[in-house]
Write an enzyme that holds these catalytic residues in place. Sequence first.
Site, PDB file in Angstrom:
ATOM      1  N   GLU A 136       5.103  52.727  90.144  1.00  0.00           N
ATOM      2  CA  GLU A 136       4.575  52.855  88.773  1.00  0.00           C
ATOM      3  C   GLU A 136       5.096  54.118  88.093  1.00  0.00           C
ATOM      4  O   GLU A 136       5.285  55.148  88.739  1.00  0.00           O
ATOM      5  CB  GLU A 136       3.037  52.890  88.785  1.00  0.00           C
ATOM      6  CG  GLU A 136       2.387  51.680  89.422  1.00  0.00           C
ATOM      7  CD  GLU A 136       2.661  50.368  88.692  1.00  0.00           C
ATOM      8  OE1 GLU A 136       3.170  50.406  87.560  1.00  0.00           O
ATOM      9  OE2 GLU A 136       2.364  49.302  89.265  1.00  0.00           O
ATOM     10  N   PHE A 171       5.255  57.189  84.913  1.00  0.00           N
ATOM     11  CA  PHE A 171       4.438  58.340  84.530  1.00  0.00           C
ATOM     12  C   PHE A 171       3.213  57.957  83.689  1.00  0.00           C
ATOM     13  O   PHE A 171       2.103  58.411  83.935  1.00  0.00           O
ATOM     14  CB  PHE A 171       5.340  59.297  83.740  1.00  0.00           C
ATOM     15  CG  PHE A 171       4.712  60.588  83.330  1.00  0.00           C
ATOM     16  CD1 PHE A 171       3.950  61.327  84.222  1.00  0.00           C
ATOM     17  CD2 PHE A 171       4.910  61.090  82.051  1.00  0.00           C
ATOM     18  CE1 PHE A 171       3.394  62.547  83.847  1.00  0.00           C
ATOM     19  CE2 PHE A 171       4.361  62.303  81.665  1.00  0.00           C
ATOM     20  CZ  PHE A 171       3.604  63.027  82.561  1.00  0.00           C
ATOM     21  N   HIS A 221       9.756  56.399  69.216  1.00  0.00           N
ATOM     22  CA  HIS A 221       9.992  56.301  70.661  1.00  0.00           C
ATOM     23  C   HIS A 221      10.815  55.051  70.901  1.00  0.00           C
ATOM     24  O   HIS A 221      10.325  53.938  70.710  1.00  0.00           O
ATOM     25  CB  HIS A 221       8.687  56.251  71.478  1.00  0.00           C
ATOM     26  CG  HIS A 221       8.993  55.999  72.928  1.00  0.00           C
ATOM     27  ND1 HIS A 221       8.386  55.009  73.651  1.00  0.00           N
ATOM     28  CD2 HIS A 221       9.895  56.586  73.757  1.00  0.00           C
ATOM     29  CE1 HIS A 221       8.892  55.013  74.881  1.00  0.00           C
ATOM     30  NE2 HIS A 221       9.801  55.950  74.971  1.00  0.00           N
ATOM     31  N   ASP A 273       8.662  65.469  74.375  1.00  0.00           N
ATOM     32  CA  ASP A 273       8.963  64.343  73.480  1.00  0.00           C
ATOM     33  C   ASP A 273       7.670  63.738  72.935  1.00  0.00           C
ATOM     34  O   ASP A 273       7.575  63.426  71.743  1.00  0.00           O
ATOM     35  CB  ASP A 273       9.731  63.253  74.256  1.00  0.00           C
ATOM     36  CG  ASP A 273      11.243  63.423  74.152  1.00  0.00           C
ATOM     37  OD1 ASP A 273      11.695  64.212  73.308  1.00  0.00           O
ATOM     38  OD2 ASP A 273      11.960  62.755  74.916  1.00  0.00           O
TER      39      ASP A 273
HETATM   40  O1  GFB Z   1       6.324  56.517  81.218  1.00  0.00           O
HETATM   41  P1  GFB Z   1       6.650  55.165  81.624  1.00  0.00           P
HETATM   42  O2  GFB Z   1       5.791  54.597  82.656  1.00  0.00           O
HETATM   43  O3  GFB Z   1       6.683  54.230  80.345  1.00  0.00           O
HETATM   44  O4  GFB Z   1       8.114  55.137  82.220  1.00  0.00           O
HETATM   45  P2  GFB Z   1       7.006  52.662  80.154  1.00  0.00           P
HETATM   46  C1  GFB Z   1       9.177  55.510  81.506  1.00  0.00           C
HETATM   47  C2  GFB Z   1       9.817  56.777  82.078  1.00  0.00           C
HETATM   48  O5  GFB Z   1      11.107  56.779  81.510  1.00  0.00           O
HETATM   49  C3  GFB Z   1       9.117  58.061  81.645  1.00  0.00           C
HETATM   50  C4  GFB Z   1      11.359  58.016  80.896  1.00  0.00           C
HETATM   51  O6  GFB Z   1       8.279  58.637  82.587  1.00  0.00           O
HETATM   52  C5  GFB Z   1      10.284  58.975  81.386  1.00  0.00           C
HETATM   53  O7  GFB Z   1      10.702  59.594  82.583  1.00  0.00           O
HETATM   54  N1  GFB Z   1      11.286  57.870  79.426  1.00  0.00           N
HETATM   55  C6  GFB Z   1      11.052  56.761  78.697  1.00  0.00           C
HETATM   56  C7  GFB Z   1      11.475  58.883  78.589  1.00  0.00           C
HETATM   57  N2  GFB Z   1      11.090  57.042  77.388  1.00  0.00           N
HETATM   58  C8  GFB Z   1      11.355  58.348  77.297  1.00  0.00           C
HETATM   59  C9  GFB Z   1      11.519  59.239  76.197  1.00  0.00           C
HETATM   60  O8  GFB Z   1      11.432  58.881  75.047  1.00  0.00           O
HETATM   61  N3  GFB Z   1      11.746  60.538  76.502  1.00  0.00           N
HETATM   62  C10 GFB Z   1      11.835  61.000  77.774  1.00  0.00           C
HETATM   63  N4  GFB Z   1      12.046  62.307  77.955  1.00  0.00           N
HETATM   64  N5  GFB Z   1      11.713  60.191  78.833  1.00  0.00           N
HETATM   65  C11 GFB Z   1       7.388  51.213  82.370  1.00  0.00           C
HETATM   66  C12 GFB Z   1       7.744  51.734  83.739  1.00  0.00           C
HETATM   67  O9  GFB Z   1       7.821  52.185  81.425  1.00  0.00           O
HETATM   68  O10 GFB Z   1       8.136  50.055  82.106  1.00  0.00           O
HETATM   69  C13 GFB Z   1       7.619  50.678  84.796  1.00  0.00           C
HETATM   70  O11 GFB Z   1       6.890  52.787  84.092  1.00  0.00           O
HETATM   71  C14 GFB Z   1       8.458  49.462  84.424  1.00  0.00           C
HETATM   72  O12 GFB Z   1       8.086  51.190  86.022  1.00  0.00           O
HETATM   73  C15 GFB Z   1       8.049  48.996  83.040  1.00  0.00           C
HETATM   74  O13 GFB Z   1       9.820  49.844  84.446  1.00  0.00           O
HETATM   75  C16 GFB Z   1       8.914  47.852  82.589  1.00  0.00           C
HETATM   76  O14 GFB Z   1       5.770  51.862  80.054  1.00  0.00           O
HETATM   77  O15 GFB Z   1       7.914  52.681  78.969  1.00  0.00           O
END
Ligand code: GFB
Length: 418
Positions: free
Chosen positions: A46, A48, A280, A361
């Site tokens: 999972e 962040f 975003h 961000d």
């Molecule tokens: O936070 P997060 O769970 O959001 O996962 P989702 C996305 C990760 O990608 C973040 C990076 O922890 C960041 O490390 N990331 C994404 C970004 N957008 C940004 C941004 O705008 N700036 C920065 N600095 N980093 C889920 C995933 O992503 O999507 C699941 O956690 C799975 O594993 C699912 O892949 C489809 O909800 O966008």
Amino acid sequence: MRIYLFLVYFFFIVLSLFLIPSRSETCEKGDSRSHRYLLYDVNPGEGFNLRRDVFVRIANLARRLSEMDNWILVLPPWGRLYHWKHTHRGEYFPWHSFFDIKSLSKWTPVIEFEDYLKAEGPKIQEVYMLQHYVEGWTGEWVVKYDRRPCLEEHNFREDSDGSWHGTAWGTNIRVGNFSCLSIQGEASTLIPLITQKDETRTVLITRAETVLHDEYGGRRYWAARRSMRFAKHLLSEAARFRAEYLHSDDVSDKTEVTDDWRDFKPKHGTAVGGPYLSVHLRRRDFIYARGDEIPSLKKAAKQMKELLQAKELQDVYIATDAPLEEYVELEELMKPYNVHRYDPSPEFFDQWGDGGVAIIDQIICAHARYFTGSYESTFSFRIQEEREIMGFPVETTFNRLCGKKAKCEQPAKWKIVY
Ligand code: GFB
């Protein structure tokens, strides 16, 4: 004589008020052996921002437990996550790297895992690994749990004396009992299990994402969420960037907050935000996982330009996980508007890693005049919540970029409640 007796009695009553400590004093100063600790962990796959959501579920469980007894929530360190490619294996960030621990404690008592180890040593009495029922949901929804054979691999092994050992956040730990638990229910469904034995003082729940929120979007949801303030060093770095590049500061943006989140309850429309659009734009795995809902760079640029024109703004801040070459392409497509992104210094990156950059961000996006995010991204959802907490008008928050699908439903409006 009667008057004399009354005065003596009165004197002792007043004296006792000063000498008997209040409940909160006894909790804080009490012998750490009287504390009970709830630890939790989330499926390694999972990301962040889903993990931040699981924190809210478990913080509300811990809060319920702390209302019953001296329970403290242990914060699981942040290790290398799937998307955190710059974080080394075996490197862990304690929670104070990203969040304000004092603020979290105002909802439910919390400590870092390293402080748990100091207090209790590398041992945990009960470990439950949560899982769904192998047969799925059958019939109508009932709240239940049962000890069942484990459905997935885990890193706990039984010793010849019936106890167990395993690892948690890079530390070898001894475990009294380990079991797998099929569960269908909310976080508080676990209360009878956790509290069943008086002598159980330390419990670890792994795969905690398996349980649901007790009241998603309710008062307690928002209280736990509001307690999740960012660490001050990240807030000030984001403030520096906003002032330097985006003409944005809390006084002119009307985004000042009180020190204690419990006193901060602005109405929608109080916050104005800095004179920029924030976006975003989720790329990478989302292009495959949510293909039709994620715009091409061209289509994203077209939508951003329309918004800038409609809102009479010249600057756009883009938070994205896109590779640099895609960002450069976007800059070109966005001409003549000013495009901004946070480019961390090597020192910042060394100290706070991918998590620190993600939060910068999120803070900058949260302070903009108008925000638009990506379909079903928990990264975007957390920005929306941050804006709700600051009191932005609802229509400037719950928006998303559209992909190639003709029908483009906008995000649900999860409004704050106090
Ligand atoms: O936070 P997060 O769970 O959001 O996962 P989702 C996305 C990760 O990608 C973040 C990076 O922890 C960041 O490390 N990331 C994404 C970004 N957008 C940004 C941004 O705008 N700036 C920065 N600095 N980093 C889920 C995933 O992503 O999507 C699941 O956690 C799975 O594993 C699912 O892949 C489809 O909800 O966008």
